[in-house]
Scaffold this active site. Structure first.
Site, PDB file in Angstrom:
ATOM      1  N   ALA A 372       0.795  -1.228   0.000  1.00  0.00           N
ATOM      2  CA  ALA A 372       0.000   0.000   0.000  1.00  0.00           C
ATOM      3  C   ALA A 372       0.826   1.276   0.000  1.00  0.00           C
ATOM      4  CB  ALA A 372      -0.933   0.004   1.214  1.00  0.00           C
ATOM      5  N   ALA A 394      14.616  -0.438  -7.807  1.00  0.00           N
ATOM      6  CA  ALA A 394      15.248   0.853  -8.086  1.00  0.00           C
ATOM      7  C   ALA A 394      16.518   1.027  -7.262  1.00  0.00           C
ATOM      8  CB  ALA A 394      14.263   1.984  -7.791  1.00  0.00           C
ATOM      9  N   GLU A 461      11.539 -10.877   0.581  1.00  0.00           N
ATOM     10  CA  GLU A 461      12.112 -10.409  -0.682  1.00  0.00           C
ATOM     11  C   GLU A 461      13.246 -11.309  -1.157  1.00  0.00           C
ATOM     12  OE1 GLU A 461      12.250  -6.121  -2.033  1.00  0.00           O
ATOM     13  OE2 GLU A 461      14.303  -6.392  -1.309  1.00  0.00           O
TER      14      GLU A 461
END
Length: 505
Positions: A372, A394, A461
């Site tokens: 979110a 990024a 991750e």
């Protein structure tokens, strides 16, 4: 003579168009069920019953035992219809009746069919939340308050008609308008569709079902031959020589300027796809995070396509007012805690896995998973769709692979050796077909459980990166699709699609 030649040419053109029409009409008649259901096929009036069976204008009056539900179910299922249900709830009616109406409708209204429930309410914060069943989603229209009942009645019809024009006509094939002070007691299915078709009993809004279906049939002969356009038709890596546009396994890396969205639009529009977007708004993510995410996604995510937002929260109280545009609906899912696990990512993924199995896989063709704490800044379109879609980080895209924060402990299920690896992927976004998303979540759960048994704990991750290291994604999204605005924007970033709010994460 000149006029005669023109007349002959015009007649030849008409003859060609007529032949073309006959050709495609024949294809449709061979490959599709184009005939409408005859009354005699499903309506079985019982002469022994004292009740009136038909009206003076020969419309059927549907009583229990007068219809063949199997015939009706086969017919409407083959047409893949969507049924809308509007309910108007203001003042004390919201507190007294709305929750009962919604829960009973969820249980009994058009079971097995795709349903959108439109709630017209004068106070969003009085909305009684409940978890909807599969194939059901919701859309809320907040309306202004009126004091006089006459004004409320007028406002009701005016508001419904406005939303039909702006939203509903693009989203459903049939529509019911009901009062909130009712409770569904039995399974209301095909007989109610026929009440709509013959405009009986209920106040039914005249809709565009025939026109819509006819247009779909015209395009069907093209759809049957439609193939996904070749990569070279829509993707041109030479447009961006300044960046990596193709991986070692020949998967495209999507950068601004490398894709032709119009080519893909022609393909996906024919398929009438639905795209799901599941957002994790639990735990550390705030009420404001979710509000900004939904508002921006409504504006930029898959414009022109059917979209269902799946909002996963700890509590219904964390759901902000949600105003959505045409072709967009949402569902709210509660996240249930597990006393055995403290890792919030594992708890979220476990819940999401269950909701995909019970709900989502029956409702969408593609699914994206996002957190979110992101704000859409530009259009996130069909160029991102694929079997397995990964987001380049990024933070790490411009770094050397040997510095990537992979899991380096060899006993961990997420382990990647120092000398190996290709890209580092961000866990804030991933997507693909529903099955591919489910496979990734399943493998992550297995890896996390294995690590726990071995006394280890690796991040979600890192498990995601291990999964994509083993099972390469078929499409990669450049850092433009998820850029951290706290970074200086380098010349390679031409257009930021999503701004990732890293603060506090």
């Amino acid at each position: 003579m000149r006029h005669k030649r023109i007349t002959i040419q015009f007649l030849l053109l008409l003859l060609f168009l007529w032949a073309l029409h006959r050709k495609y009409y024949h294809l449709r008649s061979v490959n599709t069920q184009t005939e409408e259901l005859k009354l005699s096929d499903w309506f079985l009036p019982n002469a022994s019953r004292p009740m009136k069976m038909t009206t003076n204008w020969s419309a059927p009056i549907v009583w229990h035992g007068t219809y063949n539900e199997v015939v009706l179910e086969d017919y409407y299922t083959s047409h893949k219809i969507t049924v809308g249900l509007t309910v108007f709830s203001v003042g004390r009616y919201t507190n007294h009746y709305l929750h009962t109406f919604l829960s009973s409708a969820d249980r009994f209204f058009m079971v097995g069919q795709k349903v959108i429930i439109y709630v017209l309410i004068d106070d969003f914060f009085k909305m009684p939340w409940l978890e909807l069943s599969p194939l059901r989603s919701i859309k809320i229209f907040e309306i202004r308050r009126e004091k006089r009942w006459q004004d409320i009645s007028m406002m009701r019809m005016k508001t419904i008609s406005e939303h039909i024009v702006d939203h509903i006509q693009y989203e459903v094939d049939f529509l019911f308008c009901m009062d909130v002070d009712q409770i569904f007691r039995l399974n209301i299915k095909w007989k109610m569709l026929l009440l709509i078709a013959f405009a009986l009993s209920l106040m039914v809004i005249k809709h565009h079902f025939r026109i819509k279906k006819y247009l779909q049939k015209i395009n069907l002969c093209w759809d049957q031959e439609a193939e996904e356009p070749q990569l070279s038709k829509w993707f041109n890596p030479k447009k961006r020589p300044d960046v990596i546009t193709t991986t070692g396994w020949l998967a495209p890396v999507i950068w601004q300027g490398t894709y032709d969205r119009q080519v893909l639009e022609k393909y996906y529009k024919r398929l009438n796809i639905t795209i799901g977007l599941a957002v994790d708004a639990s735990g550390k993510f705030s009420y404001q995070d979710l509000q900004q995410f939904i508002q921006s996604a409504n504006k930029h995510f898959m414009i022109g396509y059917n979209v269902i937002f799946y909002i996963l929260v700890d509590s219904f109280s964390r759901v902000p007012p949600i105003v959505l545009g045409p072709l967009r609906t949402f569902k709210v899912f509660l996240i249930f805690r597990d006393s055995m696990w403290e890792d919030l990512n594992f708890i979220y993924m476990k819940n999401l896995h269950d909701y995909i199995i019970t709900h989502i896989q029956h409702e969408v063709n593609f699914l994206f998973i996002m957190t979110a704490n992101q704000i859409f800044k530009d259009d996130f379109g069909v160029e991102t769709l694929g079997k397995s879609v990964a987001q380049l980080s990024a933070w790490w895209y411009f770094k050397n692979v040997k510095n990537f924060p992979y899991e380096r402990r060899s006993k961990s299920a997420a382990f990647i050796p120092f000398e190996e690896g290709d890209f580092y992927y961000h866990s804030a976004i991933f997507g693909g077909t529903v099955q591919e998303v489910l496979d990734l979540i399943t493998e992550y759960q297995k890896g996390a459980i294995q690590d726990t048994k071995n006394g280890l704990s690796s991040t979600y991750e890192r498990h995601l990166n291990k999964y994509f290291f083993i099972k390469k994604p078929t499409k990669l999204l450049s850092p433009e699709y998820n850029w951290d605005p706290s970074f200086r924007i380098p010349p390679q970033i031409k257009c930021v699609k999503i701004a990732w709010q890293s603060k506090g994460v």
